[in-house]
Write a protein that holds these residues in place. Structure first.
Motif, PDB file in Angstrom:
ATOM      1  N   ALA A   1       7.533   2.814   9.071  1.00 51.64           N
ATOM      2  CA  ALA A   1       7.867   1.905   7.976  1.00 51.64           C
ATOM      3  C   ALA A   1       7.065   2.256   6.719  1.00 51.64           C
ATOM      4  CB  ALA A   1       7.585   0.459   8.395  1.00 51.64           C
ATOM      5  N   TYR A   2       5.821   2.690   6.897  1.00 50.38           N
ATOM      6  CA  TYR A   2       5.014   3.154   5.758  1.00 50.38           C
ATOM      7  C   TYR A   2       5.720   4.324   5.081  1.00 50.38           C
ATOM      8  CZ  TYR A   2       1.114   5.267   3.194  1.00 50.38           C
ATOM      9  OH  TYR A   2       0.322   5.818   2.212  1.00 50.38           O
ATOM     10  N   ALA A   3       6.162   5.296   5.863  1.00 49.38           N
ATOM     11  CA  ALA A   3       6.831   6.466   5.290  1.00 49.38           C
ATOM     12  C   ALA A   3       8.098   6.059   4.539  1.00 49.38           C
ATOM     13  CB  ALA A   3       7.162   7.467   6.395  1.00 49.38           C
ATOM     14  N   ALA A   4       8.858   5.104   5.107  1.00 50.83           N
ATOM     15  CA  ALA A   4      10.108   4.678   4.467  1.00 50.83           C
ATOM     16  C   ALA A   4       9.860   3.936   3.160  1.00 50.83           C
ATOM     17  CB  ALA A   4      10.906   3.796   5.430  1.00 50.83           C
ATOM     18  N   ASN A   5       8.719   3.254   3.042  1.00 51.66           N
ATOM     19  CA  ASN A   5       8.405   2.498   1.837  1.00 51.66           C
ATOM     20  C   ASN A   5       7.563   3.280   0.840  1.00 51.66           C
ATOM     21  OD1 ASN A   5       9.303  -0.517   2.033  1.00 51.66           O
ATOM     22  ND2 ASN A   5       8.571  -0.011   4.079  1.00 51.66           N
ATOM     23  N   SER A   6       7.162   4.484   1.200  1.00 48.05           N
ATOM     24  CA  SER A   6       6.310   5.290   0.329  1.00 48.05           C
ATOM     25  C   SER A   6       7.134   5.925  -0.787  1.00 48.05           C
ATOM     26  CB  SER A   6       5.625   6.389   1.152  1.00 48.05           C
ATOM     27  OG  SER A   6       6.546   7.416   1.469  1.00 48.05           O
ATOM     28  N   PRO A   7       6.499   6.541  -1.776  1.00 48.58           N
ATOM     29  CA  PRO A   7       7.253   7.249  -2.815  1.00 48.58           C
ATOM     30  C   PRO A   7       7.972   8.494  -2.296  1.00 48.58           C
ATOM     31  CG  PRO A   7       5.024   6.721  -3.569  1.00 48.58           C
ATOM     32  CD  PRO A   7       5.057   6.464  -2.100  1.00 48.58           C
ATOM     33  N   ARG A   8       7.800   8.803  -1.002  1.00 49.21           N
ATOM     34  CA  ARG A   8       8.422  10.000  -0.419  1.00 49.21           C
ATOM     35  C   ARG A   8       9.264   9.645   0.804  1.00 49.21           C
ATOM     36  NH1 ARG A   8       2.822  13.630  -0.533  1.00 49.21           N
ATOM     37  NH2 ARG A   8       2.367  13.277  -2.757  1.00 49.21           N
ATOM     38  N   PRO A   9      10.223   8.728   0.656  1.00 45.43           N
ATOM     39  CA  PRO A   9      10.961   8.271   1.839  1.00 45.43           C
ATOM     40  C   PRO A   9      11.814   9.340   2.488  1.00 45.43           C
ATOM     41  CG  PRO A   9      11.971   7.432  -0.168  1.00 45.43           C
ATOM     42  CD  PRO A   9      10.686   8.075  -0.571  1.00 45.43           C
TER      43      PRO A   9
ATOM     44  N   PHE B   1       0.831  -1.201   0.000  1.00 44.65           N
ATOM     45  CA  PHE B   1       0.000   0.000   0.000  1.00 44.65           C
ATOM     46  C   PHE B   1       0.870   1.256   0.000  1.00 44.65           C
ATOM     47  CE2 PHE B   1      -3.407  -2.719   2.124  1.00 44.65           C
ATOM     48  CZ  PHE B   1      -4.173  -2.802   0.967  1.00 44.65           C
ATOM     49  N   ALA B   2       1.960   1.217   0.768  1.00 45.00           N
ATOM     50  CA  ALA B   2       2.813   2.407   0.869  1.00 45.00           C
ATOM     51  C   ALA B   2       3.441   2.746  -0.475  1.00 45.00           C
ATOM     52  CB  ALA B   2       3.894   2.183   1.924  1.00 45.00           C
ATOM     53  N   ARG B   3       3.835   1.752  -1.237  1.00 43.83           N
ATOM     54  CA  ARG B   3       4.497   2.008  -2.517  1.00 43.83           C
ATOM     55  C   ARG B   3       3.595   2.750  -3.487  1.00 43.83           C
ATOM     56  NH1 ARG B   3       7.428  -3.885  -3.298  1.00 43.83           N
ATOM     57  NH2 ARG B   3       9.195  -3.504  -1.896  1.00 43.83           N
ATOM     58  N   SER B   4       2.286   2.530  -3.375  1.00 42.43           N
ATOM     59  CA  SER B   4       1.355   3.236  -4.253  1.00 42.43           C
ATOM     60  C   SER B   4       0.792   4.494  -3.603  1.00 42.43           C
ATOM     61  CB  SER B   4       0.209   2.300  -4.654  1.00 42.43           C
ATOM     62  OG  SER B   4      -0.543   1.927  -3.513  1.00 42.43           O
ATOM     63  N   GLY B   5       1.193   4.770  -2.362  1.00 44.45           N
ATOM     64  CA  GLY B   5       0.695   5.959  -1.687  1.00 44.45           C
ATOM     65  C   GLY B   5      -0.735   5.828  -1.203  1.00 44.45           C
ATOM     66  N   ALA B   6      -1.244   4.600  -1.105  1.00 46.40           N
ATOM     67  CA  ALA B   6      -2.624   4.392  -0.657  1.00 46.40           C
ATOM     68  C   ALA B   6      -2.737   4.682   0.838  1.00 46.40           C
ATOM     69  CB  ALA B   6      -3.061   2.964  -0.949  1.00 46.40           C
ATOM     70  N   ARG B   7      -3.891   5.188   1.243  1.00 47.68           N
ATOM     71  CA  ARG B   7      -4.131   5.438   2.665  1.00 47.68           C
ATOM     72  C   ARG B   7      -4.275   4.125   3.414  1.00 47.68           C
ATOM     73  NH1 ARG B   7      -8.780  10.058   2.006  1.00 47.68           N
ATOM     74  NH2 ARG B   7      -7.439  11.681   1.130  1.00 47.68           N
ATOM     75  N   VAL B   8      -3.815   4.137   4.646  1.00 51.05           N
ATOM     76  CA  VAL B   8      -3.815   2.927   5.464  1.00 51.05           C
ATOM     77  C   VAL B   8      -4.309   3.274   6.862  1.00 51.05           C
ATOM     78  CG1 VAL B   8      -2.299   1.291   6.640  1.00 51.05           C
ATOM     79  CG2 VAL B   8      -2.030   1.681   4.198  1.00 51.05           C
ATOM     80  N   LEU B   9      -5.148   2.412   7.419  1.00 49.06           N
ATOM     81  CA  LEU B   9      -5.571   2.521   8.813  1.00 49.06           C
ATOM     82  C   LEU B   9      -4.992   1.328   9.569  1.00 49.06           C
ATOM     83  CD1 LEU B   9      -7.236   3.689  11.149  1.00 49.06           C
ATOM     84  CD2 LEU B   9      -9.195   2.355  10.310  1.00 49.06           C
ATOM     85  N   LEU B  10      -4.069   1.603  10.464  1.00 48.10           N
ATOM     86  CA  LEU B  10      -3.447   0.564  11.285  1.00 48.10           C
ATOM     87  C   LEU B  10      -4.327   0.319  12.507  1.00 48.10           C
ATOM     88  CD1 LEU B  10       0.190   1.983  11.198  1.00 48.10           C
ATOM     89  CD2 LEU B  10      -0.720   0.120   9.793  1.00 48.10           C
ATOM     90  N   ARG B  11      -4.730  -0.924  12.666  1.00 43.86           N
ATOM     91  CA  ARG B  11      -5.579  -1.264  13.808  1.00 43.86           C
ATOM     92  C   ARG B  11      -4.834  -2.255  14.677  1.00 43.86           C
ATOM     93  NH1 ARG B  11     -11.792  -1.190  11.862  1.00 43.86           N
ATOM     94  NH2 ARG B  11     -11.987  -0.879  14.085  1.00 43.86           N
TER      95      ARG B  11
END
Length: 529
Positions: A253-261, A230-240
């Protein structure tokens, strides 16, 4: 007058490779039956496709003694490539191969084994260019697999023709070999998939450690793998996940794997913000919008422009602010407090909650449309569901807190006690236990007697007692978790003799979350300030 050619030697036949031998066939003598048996024994012992193909090739050449032969692989578009050859040069381009393309096409089109024992007497073949050019007299061609994945091609230029018995033997061998070949290829694909899977697991575990997420449980790896995707495509994620499961580590980890690390990562711990300034902290304000607003100020959402925004415990946001957050998530626009100018913000959003938001929606405390816009849900497993990771976590925290010349270790009995605990506050609670043990135990081995009281005597722990046989059907898991959380808060209050500030420190909760839990669980009259 010229005598007509003797066609008595001409025998042409086709054979269904699914049924190579008829019940009344006497064509296979004992020697060839033994050859098939020996070939089968070898094939059953081999697992690599190349070995299987070599066994087929050698057996065919040995028992049929063709002048020339080849074992060909057939691709989806019908083109062929050589796997093994016998006295046959297939190095030229495909159209120039010295074979009977008429026979090969017949096998490919019909899927049947073909025998032309004397092609000079075959009206369909005698005029074929390849037959004349390469002086081919007798041809056999048998398909491998259904659909055809390969061919066995044999021809003779001598006076000795192939016979119907040769065709039966070749087809029986090819049929048997094609089945084992398929099994060998399946085995190879499975082995490669397992190797790739192992490499993938090693890679995921390495990435987890880089983000200080420790564990190798399948549920944890699945959650992290989904997060990466999800992070690689920049999709929103809700961590539960429950308190202490590592939601903030997953957000980083989401931020590090996103297109904007390398861009800004802005965490917004909503419960830690004072209720009177939450709106200003989130959306910013302009000078003069309220008494303390002596200058313009960007909010956390605006600071995350071109970066990643982490809304920690998003379920705790006040109901009156939820429409503004909803509008921001819908349009990417926000208004600072006291401003009339919209500002467009481009940020990736990851949120987290330990609350059952559906229950809050039913109670009117959270907007359903806001919940729908928070993104794809990723469940972070609680520690009690991945107890196999506890030894890894213990080693990780020992490395962080043990500064002595020789690192301490936990005894097998102590580790067993840790793995038996319910862990209502998850990894964070285990972290405190390890830190406490490092600080208070002088020896190099931390035993069961060195653990806190509630771990030494699990009967008094916060875990609910297991249901008895006549206790009826088990209730919802959420209720069990809430009961465990309630019992743990009660124990913290008892431990601190009612000192709520100290209990908040021990539980590592924000004051707002702590007091909300007291009210939800009817504990607000317990203890004193």
């Amino acid at each position: 007058m010229k005598k007509p050619p003797d066609r008595s030697s001409h025998t042409e036949a086709t054979l269904d490779p699914q049924r190579p031998l008829s019940a009344e066939s006497a064509a296979l003598d004992s020697g060839r039956f033994l050859a098939l048996y020996d070939m089968g024994q070898q094939l059953l012992e081999q697992r690599q496709p190349a070995q299987v193909l070599r066994t087929i090739h050698e057996a065919i050449v040995r028992h049929l003694q063709p002048d020339r032969g080849a074992l060909l692989a057939v691709s989806a578009d019908g083109s062929c490539r050589p796997l093994f050859t016998h006295e046959l040069d297939l190095s030229p381009p495909l159209p120039q191969w010295p074979v009977s393309w008429t026979v090969i096409r017949q096998v490919l089109d019909g899927g049947l084994a073909v025998l032309a024992s004397d092609v000079r007497a075959n009206p369909q073949l005698e005029d074929a260019e390849s037959i004349q050019r390469f002086r081919i007299r007798s041809v056999m061609c048998v398909p491998l697999g259904e659909p055809v994945r390969g061919l066995v091609y044999l021809d003779n230029r001598s006076a000795r023709p192939f016979t119907a018995a040769d065709l039966e033997f070749l087809t029986a061998a090819a049929r048997y070999a094609s089945l084992v070949l398929k099994s060998a290829e399946d085995h190879l694909r499975t082995t490669e998939a397992l190797e790739l899977s192992g490499e993938r697991l090693d890679m995921l575990q390495g990435e987890l450690l880089r983000h200080e997420i420790v564990g190798a449980a399948a549920s944890l790896l699945r959650a992290y793998d989904a997060l990466r995707r999800f992070a690689r495509s920049g999709a929103r994620v809700l961590l539960r996940g429950e308190t202490g499961t590592g939601k903030e580590l997953f957000a980083r980890a989401y931020a590090a794997n996103s297109p904007r690390p390398g861009s800004s990562y802005v965490p917004v711990p909503i419960p830690a913000l004072a209720p009177t300034v939450v709106e200003s902290e989130l959306f910013g304000h302009v000078r003069g919008s309220f008494t303390e607003a002596v200058r313009d100020k960007k909010g956390r959402l605006e600071l995350a422009d071109r970066g990643v925004l982490f809304l920690d415990e998003v379920g705790d946001i006040d109901l009156h602010l939820q429409p503004k957050l909803l509008r921001f998530l819908d349009s990417g626009e926000l208004y600072r407090v006291g401003d009339t100018t919209a500002r467009r913000i481009d940020t990736l959003v990851v949120s987290a909650t330990n609350r059952p938001l559906e229950k809050d929606v039913e109670a009117g405390r959270f907007r359903a449309d806001l919940l729908a816009r928070l993104g794809h849900v990723i469940e972070i497993p609680p520690l009690r569901e991945r107890r196999e990771d506890i030894p890894r976590l213990v080693e990780h925290f020992l490395g962080r807190y043990d500064r002595g010349p020789r690192r301490k270790s936990f005894s097998a009995e102590a580790l067993a006690a840790l793995q038996a605990h319910h862990w209502p506050f998850n990894v964070r609670e285990l972290q405190q236990v390890v830190e406490r043990s490092v600080c208070l135990v002088d020896g190099e081995v931390i035993g069961r007697p060195d653990l806190p009281e509630y771990l030494r005597h699990p009967a008094t722990a916060a875990s609910p007692a297991p249901p008895t046989a006549d206790a009826g059907p088990p209730g919802p898991l959420r209720r069990v978790v809430e009961e465990a959380e309630k019992a743990h808060i009660l124990r913290a209050l008892e431990f601190t003799k009612g000192n709520r500030r100290r209990a908040i420190e021990l539980l590592q909760l924000s004051p707002e979350t702590f007091y909300r839990r007291l009210e939800e669980y009817g504990l607000h009259k317990k203890g004193a300030e």
